[in-house]
Design an enzyme around this catalytic site. Structure first.
Site, short mmCIF file in Angstrom:
data_model
loop_
_atom_site.label_atom_id
_atom_site.label_comp_id
_atom_site.label_asym_id
_atom_site.label_seq_id
_atom_site.Cartn_x
_atom_site.Cartn_y
_atom_site.Cartn_z
N PHE A 9 40.91 30.97 43.49
CA PHE A 9 41.36 30.62 42.13
C PHE A 9 40.97 29.20 41.71
O PHE A 9 41.78 28.46 41.19
CB PHE A 9 42.88 30.80 42.08
CG PHE A 9 43.40 31.18 40.72
CD1 PHE A 9 43.26 32.46 40.24
CD2 PHE A 9 44.04 30.25 39.93
CE1 PHE A 9 43.76 32.82 38.99
CE2 PHE A 9 44.54 30.59 38.68
CZ PHE A 9 44.40 31.88 38.21
N THR B 248 50.66 28.03 40.34
CA THR B 248 50.90 26.75 39.68
C THR B 248 51.66 26.92 38.37
O THR B 248 52.20 25.94 37.85
CB THR B 248 49.58 26.02 39.43
OG1 THR B 248 48.66 26.89 38.77
CG2 THR B 248 48.96 25.58 40.75
N GLU C 44 43.94 33.55 50.74
CA GLU C 44 42.89 32.72 50.17
C GLU C 44 42.35 31.62 51.08
O GLU C 44 41.13 31.38 51.09
CB GLU C 44 43.40 32.09 48.86
CG GLU C 44 43.64 33.10 47.77
CD GLU C 44 44.33 32.49 46.56
OE1 GLU C 44 43.78 32.59 45.46
OE2 GLU C 44 45.42 31.90 46.72
N ALA D 70 47.36 34.44 44.35
CA ALA D 70 47.78 33.12 44.83
C ALA D 70 48.27 33.16 46.27
O ALA D 70 49.09 32.34 46.68
CB ALA D 70 48.86 32.53 43.91
N ARG E 235 43.43 24.38 39.21
CA ARG E 235 43.52 24.46 40.66
C ARG E 235 42.29 23.85 41.34
O ARG E 235 42.38 23.37 42.46
CB ARG E 235 43.72 25.91 41.12
CG ARG E 235 44.15 26.03 42.57
CD ARG E 235 44.46 27.46 42.96
NE ARG E 235 45.80 27.87 42.65
CZ ARG E 235 46.79 27.93 43.55
NH1 ARG E 235 46.56 27.60 44.81
NH2 ARG E 235 47.98 28.33 43.21
N ARG F 116 39.41 35.05 44.59
CA ARG F 116 40.03 34.56 45.81
C ARG F 116 39.88 33.04 45.98
O ARG F 116 38.79 32.53 46.16
CB ARG F 116 39.41 35.28 47.00
CG ARG F 116 40.14 35.17 48.30
CD ARG F 116 39.48 36.05 49.34
NE ARG F 116 40.26 36.16 50.56
CZ ARG F 116 39.96 36.96 51.57
NH1 ARG F 116 38.88 37.73 51.50
NH2 ARG F 116 40.72 37.01 52.66
#
Length: 778
Positions: free
Chosen positions: A359, A459, A730, A528, A325, A357
């Site tokens: 990611f 993802t 996030e 996410a 990510r 938070r």
């Protein structure tokens, strides 16, 4: 599916989109919200404590626990050999994370045993009495050392590429290279990790645990005990903060509590001391970014080649998707015509880092903004101009394809930035700051406007699913359960609003109940930023099923058509007759209509092929921008955040009050990550910032002195999300990149803005001062 879940409504006709208070807000303030440590303990409850090792990498030659076991009140001591079936709690297929160290220590503070005693104090004191003999092994602590020694990966790296990055770099009129260190972050939730395991009949085990992922805890406890998953029930009413740290890190505490409970046939509670919690659990990954960028004289980016190396720790945990990510967000809001991005998830002898938070997205984004900053200083231009010049296009310009080959079809970043630039009076303030800096000898100021484009979805495609269970009782009250977990972010309130809106009843008629694997199985983590998206739609689906039955019953009972039946506030309109909702429910029950449903939702359109680095991993993007103004003291490096203006996109907000709180909290947490929160390991691998006395989170006095936050009220999601809303968890954490950039401008002023200061993060006063001194030598 009933289109009313995402239709465009110009007026609020029910609880959805209303700024209702958080369901537990009054309990938080009054101290009456029940957390696990507030629950009455079952009679005979025992307490556990971790036994930590004091080597970063070593073989365990001998373990003498006799002094531990001899302490009055100690009931038993668990080691790896006491795990009934498995000593593994790895969230991946690599099986590389033991419950307790067995034969080898892989980071300083790795748990090697657990003490079970009559009181928590006895367990903690006894755990310090163990005598462990080690044979030291070569140790790698820092990511730079890991790279220098060849770099073992904890999980396969990723490459994203489009076009010819190397060729375009060679052909670029201008080119620059650089490195940036991006620090990690401790989650520092108010409620630390905790688990209470209560044994039942046969192989049954009930576990109350502070976790974002009840289903994973359920699987891990079952795996360690060697029982079917259906024998374990996990309950979570609320957490005192999670931020990703409770996605996988609760596995160890729940598993150990369950093993002890099964062995002793007594309830066992595990609540580690804050120092032990910080030492033994993972954090945000810190990164070393190497970048090579080609651009023209105007500032158009022509090519980017960047490598993101991460300190992952001793095991994989979630480092694969986190480092992936980071690459997904290395472009932020900018189009790279030619690009190659690579990750290096490096193994180190430190605690295994985990979700936090954003990611990995924040680290990727900070690296991308450094590239913009470098270009701006190289050309002597305002970084905002370089940002605008490189924004993604509007969908038909050929500048709308990401490095992972997803088209950006919902781009509103230019409108967000233009509106904020005007409303925050950015240009006039920047000019005034430059004038101020010309004559100020000690205090220097800086200002920056930075954008955010953040992809929303897991993802790992199969995680984008959710379930919900809805019951309507004969008095018209509703019971709601779903797979989302409440960690203060308001997902329970938002989903209750969705359900109340579906039936057009008052939200206080919806009973919010604890998340439990016994009602909704196989849930994804609340992570996410997808909690409201997924669980809101699952609850809506359950409501749809019940409503269809009620409409069919009403049409038959009142001898009309389904089109003449509609739900209106606290009533059902059947033809011209208004029937109270509760009355319709009573009649439906008498007619044997099913008043319960299990809802389900799977996010459409998304797919991802990691092997080729291509796909559509995100359902949509959330956007935002922030302007931050700062002042620094060039003699000490100390600084103040004078003013922040935020304009953020949450689509059609499900609850504007909660969303504003999430934006404000996310900004302050992100500001802490980038400025004050520093993780530091010494040469022996000991985490020295392992308590509030040595780790500096933002204080109330650190908040922006002026803090203006607005929602982009004109925005609504182009995708069919619940209420056309967008995720808010996030994306706001990345808005304070503007603080870092403003600090950079203030530092650059001492050399008349000729050089990019290249601040690493966190930009502590010490780093600010050293950067000032470096530039003064130019």
């Amino acid at each position: 599916m009933d289109k009313s879940a995402f239709e465009d409504r110009t007026t609020i006709t029910g609880p959805m989109h209303a700024p209702l208070k958080h369901d537990s807000a009054h309990k938080h303030v009054a101290g009456t919200a029940d957390y696990i440590d507030d629950m009455p303990e079952p009679a005979g409850t025992l307490h556990a404590a971790l036994g930590l090792t004091d080597r970063a990498h070593a073989e365990i030659v001998e373990v003498d626990l006799s002094a531990v076991a001899a302490v009055p009140g100690v009931v038993c001591v668990l080691t790896a050999r006491d795990m009934p079936h498995s000593n593994d709690i790895s969230p991946t297929h690599l099986h590389d994370e033991p419950v307790l160290a067995d034969g080898r220590v892989q980071f300083h503070g790795q748990p090697a045993f657990a003490v079970i005693a009559e009181t928590r104090d006895i367990a903690r004191r006894a755990a310090r009495l163990a005598r462990i003999t080690y044979r030291d092994l070569p140790t790698v602590i820092d990511v730079v050392d890991a790279m220098a020694t060849g770099g073992e990966f904890v999980t396969p790296p990723l490459t994203l590429q489009r076009g010819d990055a190397e060729g375009a770099l060679e052909r670029s009129p201008r080119r620059l290279k650089g490195k940036m260190r991006i620090g990690g972050q401790e989650h520092f939730y108010l409620e630390g990790h905790i688990a209470l395991a209560v044994p039942g009949e046969d192989d049954e085990m009930t576990v109350w645990v502070s976790t974002q992922h009840p289903s994973e805890i359920q699987r891990m406890v079952a795996q360690v005990l060697g029982v079917p998953v259906n024998a374990v029930t996990v309950n979570v009413r609320r957490m005192g903060g999670g931020f990703g740290g409770k996605e996988t890190q609760g596995n160890q505490f729940a598993a150990l509590a369950a093993v002890a409970a099964r062995k002793l046939r007594r309830a066992v509670k595990f609540r580690p001391d804050r120092d032990d919690d910080m030492t033994a659990t993972g954090k945000r990954h810190d990164f070393l970014v190497d970048y090579d960028v080609g651009f023209d004289d105007d500032g158009h980016i022509l090519a980017v080649h960047a490598n993101y190396a991460a300190r992952c720790g001793f095991s994989a945990d979630l480092s694969g998707p986190v480092t992936d990510r980071a690459l997904f967000h290395a472009d932020n809001a900018y189009f790279y015509p030619n690009v190659k991005l690579t990750s290096e998830p490096l193994k180190t002898n430190t605690v295994s880092n985990t979700a936090f938070r954003g990611f990995g997205g924040p680290q990727g984004m900070v690296g991308g903004e450094r590239i913009i900053e470098e270009i701006a200083y190289a050309l002597g231009k305002d970084p905002l101009n370089i940002r605008k010049l490189n924004f993604y296009g509007d969908g038909d310009s050929g500048r709308d394809v990401t490095p992972y080959h997803q088209k950006v079809e919902d781009n509103i970043i230019r409108r967000i930035v233009d509106e904020l630039e005007a409303s925050a009076d950015y240009q006039a303030r920047r000019a005034a700051i430059i004038e101020f800096n010309r004559s100020s000898r000690v205090i220097r100021k800086g200002i920056a406007l930075t954008p955010v484009k953040f992809g929303i979805s897991f993802t790992l495609t199969h995680l984008n699913q959710a379930g919900a269970l809805v019951h309507i009782y004969t008095d018209g009250s509703i019971h709601l359960n779903h797979g989302g977990t409440e960690m203060g972010q308001g997902v329970y309130t938002k989903v209750a609003q969705v359900l109340a809106d579906s039936f057009q009843i008052d939200v206080d008629r919806v009973k919010i109940t604890a998340t439990t694997t016994g009602k909704v199985p196989n849930t994804s983590a609340t992570a996410a930023s997808s909690g409201s998206d997924l669980n809101g739609m699952a609850a809506f689906d359950a409501a749809r099923q019940i409503k269809e039955r009620l409409v069919a019953f009403a049409a038959e009972r009142w001898q009309t058509t389904a089109e003449n039946v509609s739900f209106v506030p606290n009533h059902v309109k059947i033809g011209e007759e208004l029937v109270p909702f509760a009355e319709l429910i009573r009649q439906a029950y008498a007619a044997r209509v099913q008043l319960s449903a299990a809802g389900f939702y799977a996010t459409p359109k998304i797919h991802w092929d990691r092997a080729t680095g291509r796909g559509t991993p995100f359902y949509y993007f959330a956007y935002g921008a922030a302007v931050s103004e700062v002042s620094i003291d060039t003699l000490t490096g100390e600084y103040l955040v004078d003013r922040v203006d935020v304009l953020h996109d949450v689509g059609r907000s499900l609850n504007p009050a909660i969303d504003l709180g999430q934006i404000e909290g996310g900004f302050v947490q992100g500001m802490g990550w980038l400025t004050t929160e520093e993780l530091w390991w010494d040469e022996k691998g000991r985490l020295r910032t392992h308590a509030p006395s040595t780790y500096k989170i933002p204080l109330a006095s650190d908040r922006p002195k002026i803090f203006n936050v607005r929602l982009a009220e004109w925005s609504q999601n182009v995708e069919k999300t619940i209420g056309r809303s967008k995720a808010v968890g996030e994306p706001p954490l990345m808005l304070p990149i503007s603080v870092l950039e403003a600090l950079s401008m203030a530092v650059a002023s001492v050399a008349d803005y000729r050089e990019c200061p290249r601040l690493d993060t966190p930009a502590t006063p010490e780093r600010i001062l050293m950067a000032v001194e470096r530039l003064r030598q130019i």
